[in-house]
Design a protein around this motif. Sequence first.
Motif, PDB file in Angstrom:
ATOM      1  N   GLN A   1       0.804  -1.222   0.000  1.00 19.99           N
ATOM      2  CA  GLN A   1       0.000   0.000   0.000  1.00 19.99           C
ATOM      3  C   GLN A   1       0.837   1.273   0.000  1.00 19.99           C
ATOM      4  OE1 GLN A   1       0.028  -2.409   2.292  1.00 19.99           O
ATOM      5  NE2 GLN A   1      -2.020  -3.122   2.821  1.00 19.99           N
ATOM      6  N   GLN A   2       2.131   1.151   0.329  1.00 17.08           N
ATOM      7  CA  GLN A   2       2.975   2.339   0.434  1.00 17.08           C
ATOM      8  C   GLN A   2       3.504   2.827  -0.908  1.00 17.08           C
ATOM      9  OE1 GLN A   2       5.767   0.747   3.463  1.00 17.08           O
ATOM     10  NE2 GLN A   2       5.104   2.445   4.772  1.00 17.08           N
ATOM     11  N   ILE A   3       3.442   2.007  -1.928  1.00 22.22           N
ATOM     12  CA  ILE A   3       3.973   2.399  -3.235  1.00 22.22           C
ATOM     13  C   ILE A   3       3.227   3.620  -3.765  1.00 22.22           C
ATOM     14  CG2 ILE A   3       4.650   1.549  -5.519  1.00 22.22           C
ATOM     15  CD1 ILE A   3       5.766  -0.045  -3.153  1.00 22.22           C
ATOM     16  N   GLN A   4       1.963   3.768  -3.372  1.00 21.44           N
ATOM     17  CA  GLN A   4       1.146   4.882  -3.859  1.00 21.44           C
ATOM     18  C   GLN A   4       1.750   6.241  -3.522  1.00 21.44           C
ATOM     19  OE1 GLN A   4      -2.978   4.180  -2.332  1.00 21.44           O
ATOM     20  NE2 GLN A   4      -2.040   2.322  -1.567  1.00 21.44           N
ATOM     21  N   THR A   5       2.621   6.282  -2.524  1.00 18.47           N
ATOM     22  CA  THR A   5       3.189   7.549  -2.070  1.00 18.47           C
ATOM     23  C   THR A   5       3.962   8.250  -3.169  1.00 18.47           C
ATOM     24  OG1 THR A   5       3.395   6.572   0.131  1.00 18.47           O
ATOM     25  CG2 THR A   5       4.577   8.619  -0.259  1.00 18.47           C
ATOM     26  N   VAL A   6       4.526   7.498  -4.114  1.00 18.17           N
ATOM     27  CA  VAL A   6       5.327   8.133  -5.161  1.00 18.17           C
ATOM     28  C   VAL A   6       4.454   8.966  -6.095  1.00 18.17           C
ATOM     29  CG1 VAL A   6       7.060   6.306  -5.070  1.00 18.17           C
ATOM     30  CG2 VAL A   6       5.203   6.148  -6.743  1.00 18.17           C
ATOM     31  N   ASN A   7       3.148   8.698  -6.143  1.00 21.04           N
ATOM     32  CA  ASN A   7       2.298   9.444  -7.074  1.00 21.04           C
ATOM     33  C   ASN A   7       2.214  10.933  -6.732  1.00 21.04           C
ATOM     34  OD1 ASN A   7       0.329   9.510  -9.335  1.00 21.04           O
ATOM     35  ND2 ASN A   7      -1.068  10.117  -7.717  1.00 21.04           N
ATOM     36  N   PRO A   8       1.845  11.327  -5.499  1.00 26.52           N
ATOM     37  CA  PRO A   8       1.844  12.768  -5.207  1.00 26.52           C
ATOM     38  C   PRO A   8       3.231  13.388  -5.315  1.00 26.52           C
ATOM     39  CG  PRO A   8       1.435  11.487  -3.208  1.00 26.52           C
ATOM     40  CD  PRO A   8       1.331  10.546  -4.362  1.00 26.52           C
ATOM     41  N   PHE A   9       4.284  12.606  -5.009  1.00 27.13           N
ATOM     42  CA  PHE A   9       5.647  13.122  -5.143  1.00 27.13           C
ATOM     43  C   PHE A   9       5.948  13.458  -6.607  1.00 27.13           C
ATOM     44  CE2 PHE A   9      10.065  12.139  -6.290  1.00 27.13           C
ATOM     45  CZ  PHE A   9      10.733  13.093  -5.533  1.00 27.13           C
ATOM     46  N   PHE A  10       5.669  12.527  -7.510  1.00 29.82           N
ATOM     47  CA  PHE A  10       5.896  12.778  -8.932  1.00 29.82           C
ATOM     48  C   PHE A  10       5.010  13.916  -9.445  1.00 29.82           C
ATOM     49  CE2 PHE A  10       7.411   8.163  -9.577  1.00 29.82           C
ATOM     50  CZ  PHE A  10       8.752   8.553  -9.528  1.00 29.82           C
ATOM     51  N   LEU A  11       3.800  13.991  -8.926  1.00 30.85           N
ATOM     52  CA  LEU A  11       2.865  15.022  -9.375  1.00 30.85           C
ATOM     53  C   LEU A  11       3.394  16.413  -9.044  1.00 30.85           C
ATOM     54  CD1 LEU A  11       0.113  15.117 -10.774  1.00 30.85           C
ATOM     55  CD2 LEU A  11      -0.945  15.209  -8.531  1.00 30.85           C
ATOM     56  N   LEU A  12       3.830  16.608  -7.798  1.00 33.85           N
ATOM     57  CA  LEU A  12       4.369  17.901  -7.397  1.00 33.85           C
ATOM     58  C   LEU A  12       5.647  18.234  -8.149  1.00 33.85           C
ATOM     59  CD1 LEU A  12       3.760  17.716  -3.541  1.00 33.85           C
ATOM     60  CD2 LEU A  12       2.509  19.093  -5.204  1.00 33.85           C
ATOM     61  N   LEU A  13       6.405  17.206  -8.524  1.00 40.09           N
ATOM     62  CA  LEU A  13       7.638  17.408  -9.273  1.00 40.09           C
ATOM     63  C   LEU A  13       7.356  17.811 -10.719  1.00 40.09           C
ATOM     64  CD1 LEU A  13      10.786  17.044  -9.544  1.00 40.09           C
ATOM     65  CD2 LEU A  13      10.299  14.680 -10.206  1.00 40.09           C
ATOM     66  N   LEU A  14       6.372  17.166 -11.334  1.00 41.05           N
ATOM     67  CA  LEU A  14       6.143  17.347 -12.767  1.00 41.05           C
ATOM     68  C   LEU A  14       5.311  18.573 -13.114  1.00 41.05           C
ATOM     69  CD1 LEU A  14       5.567  13.655 -13.930  1.00 41.05           C
ATOM     70  CD2 LEU A  14       7.563  15.104 -14.342  1.00 41.05           C
ATOM     71  N   ILE A  15       4.518  19.071 -12.188  1.00 43.96           N
ATOM     72  CA  ILE A  15       3.705  20.262 -12.493  1.00 43.96           C
ATOM     73  C   ILE A  15       4.580  21.437 -12.928  1.00 43.96           C
ATOM     74  CG2 ILE A  15       2.211  22.040 -11.489  1.00 43.96           C
ATOM     75  CD1 ILE A  15       0.845  19.809  -9.880  1.00 43.96           C
ATOM     76  N   PRO A  16       5.605  21.834 -12.162  1.00 43.79           N
ATOM     77  CA  PRO A  16       6.464  22.929 -12.648  1.00 43.79           C
ATOM     78  C   PRO A  16       7.278  22.543 -13.870  1.00 43.79           C
ATOM     79  CG  PRO A  16       7.337  21.999 -10.603  1.00 43.79           C
ATOM     80  CD  PRO A  16       5.983  21.411 -10.795  1.00 43.79           C
ATOM     81  N   VAL A  17       7.642  21.265 -14.002  1.00 45.71           N
ATOM     82  CA  VAL A  17       8.409  20.833 -15.176  1.00 45.71           C
ATOM     83  C   VAL A  17       7.610  21.064 -16.455  1.00 45.71           C
ATOM     84  CG1 VAL A  17       9.361  18.821 -16.378  1.00 45.71           C
ATOM     85  CG2 VAL A  17       9.844  19.162 -13.946  1.00 45.71           C
TER      86      VAL A  17
ATOM     87  N   TYR B   1       4.112   4.718 -12.295  1.00 47.43           N
ATOM     88  CA  TYR B   1       3.577   5.854 -11.545  1.00 47.43           C
ATOM     89  C   TYR B   1       4.099   7.182 -12.097  1.00 47.43           C
ATOM     90  CZ  TYR B   1       1.031   3.657  -7.681  1.00 47.43           C
ATOM     91  OH  TYR B   1       0.091   3.006  -6.925  1.00 47.43           O
ATOM     92  N   PHE B   2       5.342   7.187 -12.552  1.00 39.16           N
ATOM     93  CA  PHE B   2       5.916   8.405 -13.135  1.00 39.16           C
ATOM     94  C   PHE B   2       5.138   8.807 -14.394  1.00 39.16           C
ATOM     95  CE2 PHE B   2       8.816  10.534 -16.091  1.00 39.16           C
ATOM     96  CZ  PHE B   2       9.276  11.582 -15.298  1.00 39.16           C
ATOM     97  N   ILE B   3       4.870   7.832 -15.264  1.00 38.45           N
ATOM     98  CA  ILE B   3       4.095   8.115 -16.473  1.00 38.45           C
ATOM     99  C   ILE B   3       2.674   8.517 -16.102  1.00 38.45           C
ATOM    100  CG2 ILE B   3       3.332   7.192 -18.704  1.00 38.45           C
ATOM    101  CD1 ILE B   3       5.592   5.150 -18.518  1.00 38.45           C
ATOM    102  N   LEU B   4       2.116   7.859 -15.078  1.00 35.07           N
ATOM    103  CA  LEU B   4       0.765   8.177 -14.624  1.00 35.07           C
ATOM    104  C   LEU B   4       0.672   9.630 -14.167  1.00 35.07           C
ATOM    105  CD1 LEU B   4      -2.068   6.794 -13.908  1.00 35.07           C
ATOM    106  CD2 LEU B   4      -1.198   6.762 -11.559  1.00 35.07           C
ATOM    107  N   ALA B   5       1.673  10.099 -13.414  1.00 32.60           N
ATOM    108  CA  ALA B   5       1.674  11.479 -12.940  1.00 32.60           C
ATOM    109  C   ALA B   5       1.754  12.459 -14.113  1.00 32.60           C
ATOM    110  CB  ALA B   5       2.835  11.698 -11.979  1.00 32.60           C
ATOM    111  N   ALA B   6       2.570  12.131 -15.112  1.00 31.94           N
ATOM    112  CA  ALA B   6       2.659  12.984 -16.301  1.00 31.94           C
ATOM    113  C   ALA B   6       1.325  13.044 -17.029  1.00 31.94           C
ATOM    114  CB  ALA B   6       3.750  12.467 -17.239  1.00 31.94           C
TER     115      ALA B   6
END
Length: 460
Positions: free
Chosen positions: A295-311, A369-374
């Motif tokens: 269940q902890q793997i989901q944590t990377v999604n908000p992390f990638f999201l906050l990273l990719l928005i400014p990118v 998850y990285f592609i999902l966030a993008a």
Amino acid sequence: MQSYPKSLPYIIANEAAERFSFYGMRSILATFLVIQFFNPTLQAALQPVAEAKANEATHFFVSLAYAVPFIGALAADWFFGKHKVILWVSILCCIGHLILSIFETDLDWFRFGLLLIAIGAGGIKSCVSANLGDQFTAKNQHLLSKVYGWFYFSINSGSALSTLMIPLVYTNWGPNWAFGIPGILMAISTTIFYLGRHTYVRIPPTGMKRDNFLFISIYALFNFYKKQPKQSLLDVAKEKFQPEKVEDIKGAWRVIGVFSFIPIFWAMWDQNLSEWVLQAAKMDRYFFGYELLPQQIQTVNPFFLLLLIPVFNYLVYPFFEKRGIKTTPLRRIGCGLVLMALCFTVIALIQTTIDGGGRPSIWWQVFAYFILAAAEVMVSITCLEYAYTQAPASMKSTMGAVWLLTVAAGNVFTALVNRSIAQGGFFASLHGATYYWFFIALLLCIIFVFFLVSPRIAEV
């Protein structure tokens, strides 16, 4: 120099605590349902059906949480006001969390608790962002974008912290505490909101107006026979309603036309909190030398999201704009749908390895998850912008609620597919990697239609 409204700390702290409670309980929901109710003896032969039942329940829960905002928005705007609706449904949420914690062995009561949480969370979602905007005046309106940035940060920080913490609580102290702690945070959230009651700017309800989206659309539908040649169906409503209002409704329906392609996106996106979690349980989860819980793997999604928005905002979009390629909202949405197909291809290949007896590294799911966030940046954020810029001024709130209905519709579809699998119905053959390839094929068909239709959709 204008200062920030005094009510902001209460609103932002309230949202962070509420999102912690919602995402915390949701992070363990699918795995809990399998182990507690649908396959407690962990028989391999029963696992596919048990997972399908858990996924069905999870997606129906999410669909209700995103359908209620439409009703909540009407209740707040027409009858009660945002403050009362937020407070009442927050209390409802607290009761729902309490029921989950106490009745973790009773499926009927547990479902009732989920129902209360879905209604409560949906009611909060319909009002909280608009309530934030209500706190500003023309003198400090320029500060609003910064505040919404902090507001969005509070949502993602609450979800990230909860998806790290609650699975550990569940593993070490059991479901009572795992569902109880989100309930405690929900109670804290409600208390914070109540303490700020004297600082809020409250916009009074306007009462029910008959010249709105629902009434005009229904009137036109039931009077379709009055339509003249070369006349829009909605134009027949001009005989009873103000022509300007009817034109607003026509603009809203153009936005809905674009939104009709989006439910498939959410049908797939929300699987990262259910199907992907169950998949992660069958993978090698060592992450920088530490074995993560599924269940902890989901944590990377908000992390990638906050990273990719400014990118995307400061690098990707300007890169194409400088080369004469306009990154219009419709183009962003189309590219985001393609990224979702690519993301699910990674998940399907992971599942193919698992089906073959392998145990792939969790890094492959992190890549997905990285592609999902993008994809989320290009579809979700763009659609919110599209709804605001393309909808007429009088319809912007309604379009926000309609946008949330696309999430509900997508989750209903995924829930029905899983119900069919669990009951041996039409989709019973969708097991293992075949399940993911089905969604990929469906998405590719929708992408094809979108690319055909989108050039004909006017943007203003």
